[in-house]
Design an enzyme around this catalytic site. Structure first.
Site, PDB file in Angstrom:
ATOM      1  N   ARG A   1     -50.437 -26.134 156.290  1.00  0.00           N
ATOM      2  CA  ARG A   1     -51.928 -26.310 155.503  1.00  0.00           C
ATOM      3  C   ARG A   1     -51.933 -27.568 153.994  1.00  0.00           C
ATOM      4  NH1 ARG A   1     -50.602 -22.068 150.367  1.00  0.00           N
ATOM      5  NH2 ARG A   1     -51.565 -20.019 151.318  1.00  0.00           N
TER       6      ARG A   1
ATOM      7  N   GLY B   1     -56.655 -14.002 148.986  1.00  0.00           N
ATOM      8  CA  GLY B   1     -58.065 -13.815 147.393  1.00  0.00           C
ATOM      9  C   GLY B   1     -59.293 -14.653 147.562  1.00  0.00           C
TER      10      GLY B   1
END
Ligand code: ADP
Ligand code: MG
Length: 408
Positions: free
Chosen positions: A49, A388
């Protein structure tokens, strides 16, 4: 069919700002540095990330902006927790970027403004974990104003947190303009817009994994766009139950059996293809002797661990014919070698499709981990950093952190 504008992902991006808008300016950047830590003292276990945020950080530095980074890490519940400090993340960023990264312990303190003011063009500061203050998750306007005073412009690059209406995702961009999408976010928006708006056909979506509740709702929306949706993983068992089949101890979502039944009735096997066979075991956590069975013929003392060989072949064939592919969710409990074949087969087929020119997008933390485990993360068109958030975009939902940004 929803109109192009309805996907609502068209936002101004960092690339739309002129160099003059950035040089010497303080860019307050929301990044997703919610990375796994481990060890004592804590260290970053997987810097993926942090790496994903580098294009935006480098772009800003090259333009002479002064870069102020902010993120959350874990769930410290509104108070300081030394185990969840972003300091080790700052050190990891220093190593990756080869430049100093200053650290601000308290972004609310008067000294924080001075520290930012002392930053040279191209310099970087990282603020402490925003969730050390309750104002972050409360989206407290006063907390947002305190953060906003540290920047002249706002850049949103944290795709995975767009669905949250927190101070740093929706309250800061409401008061700090320009408020634009970073390069990572822009790439994510582009990928999902391409799936929703006139995808090359046939468009095949593959859904699996364990988080069924959120995904089943999305499946309904994806069926509006995709020509065919293939379902495996934990999700498939809820459909078996909807057909009245035995599922033994398999992962199922009882509240969603009705939804699954409606979807099966509405779309039929042509468009909604559920894995027709399964690899099962008496105890999927300790698979002593996994067996292949037809999905309609499971014994009560077994559970599904993976899709079976006929499903693997059928799914691979569909993917081989596709011009657009979206994949979210492993086909089985791939962490266990006994149940990894289904996920492996789909990953290989998606890589093959990419190779022959199909547009392919893979999202979901575990799906991406599975892809990486197979060394195939470079073999698909787009690897999404948010599971998501991507599904919500596909379903056409307007995410709070997205709505807060300026329209393109
Ligand atoms: P992603 O992170 O890609 O969005 P999820 O978090 O929804 O995917 O699900 C990933 C998890 O699903 C994996 O840990 C995998 O072991 C589990 N899983 C896949 N198939 C099954 C199954 N049939 N039964 C139980 N768990 C499953
Ligand atoms: Mg997951």
């Amino acid at each position: 069919m929803p109109s192009v504008a309805s996907s609502g992902t068209h936002r101004r991006s960092l690339r739309d700002l002129a160099a003059g808008d950035l040089a010497g300016r303080r860019a307050l950047v929301r990044v997703d540095f919610n990375v796994p830590l481990g060890g004592d003292p804590p260290q970053v276990r997987d810097p993926a990330r942090i790496r994903a945020a580098l294009p935006t950080i480098e772009h800003l530095r090259a333009a002479g902006a002064r870069v102020v980074l902010m993120s959350h890490l874990g769930r410290p519940k509104g108070r300081p927790d030394p185990a969840l400090s972003l300091r080790p993340v700052g050190r990891e960023l220093e190593a990756l970027i080869g430049a100093d990264v200053g650290f601000v312990d308290d972004p609310l303190a008067a000294a924080a403004v001075d520290e930012v003011a002392r930053l040279q063009p191209g310099g970087i500061l990282l603020l402490e974990n925003l969730r050390f203050w309750p104002g972050e998750t409360d989206a407290d306007p006063a907390f947002a104003a305190a953060l906003a005073r540290l920047g002249d412009l706002f850049v949103q690059d944290a795709f995975g947190t767009l669905h949250r209406a927190h101070a740093s995702t929706s309250a800061v961009p409401a008061v700090l303009r320009p408020a634009v999408a970073g390069l990572l976010l822009a790439a994510e928006f582009e990928a999902f817009a391409r799936l929703r708006e006139e995808p090359a056909r046939p468009y095949v979506a593959i859904l699996g994994g364990a988080k069924i509740s959120g995904k089943l709702e999305t499946l309904r929306a994806i069926l509006e766009h995709a020509d065919r949706v293939l379902v495996g993983g934990g999700m498939a068992s809820t459909f078996y139950l909807a057909r009245g089949w035995e599922v033994g101890g398999s992962l199922v979502e009882h509240e969603l059996v009705q939804v699954a039944a409606e979807l099966l009735d509405a779309h039929g096997a042509e468009r909604l293809e559920i894995a027709m066979d399964a690899v099962v075991a008496h105890d999927v956590r300790h698979p002593a002797s996994p067996r292949v069975v037809a999905a309609a013929a499971m014994a009560p003392d077994t559970s599904v661990g993976d899709i079976g060989p006929r499903s693997r072949a059928a799914f691979a064939r569909r993917i081989d014919e596709a011009a657009t592919v979206f994949w979210n969710g492993p086909m089985g409990i791939f962490e266990s070698p006994a149940f990894a074949e289904g996920t492996l087969a789909v990953a290989r087929a998606v890589a093959r499709a990419t190779e022959r020119g199909a547009y392919t997008v893979v999202g979901g933390g575990d799906s991406v981990a599975a892809l990486a485990q197979m060394g195939l993360q470079g073999s698909v068109s787009h690897v999404s950093t948010g599971g998501g958030a991507g599904l919500e975009l596909l379903a056409g939902r307007v995410l709070p952190g997205l709505a807060a940004l300026e329209s393109a």
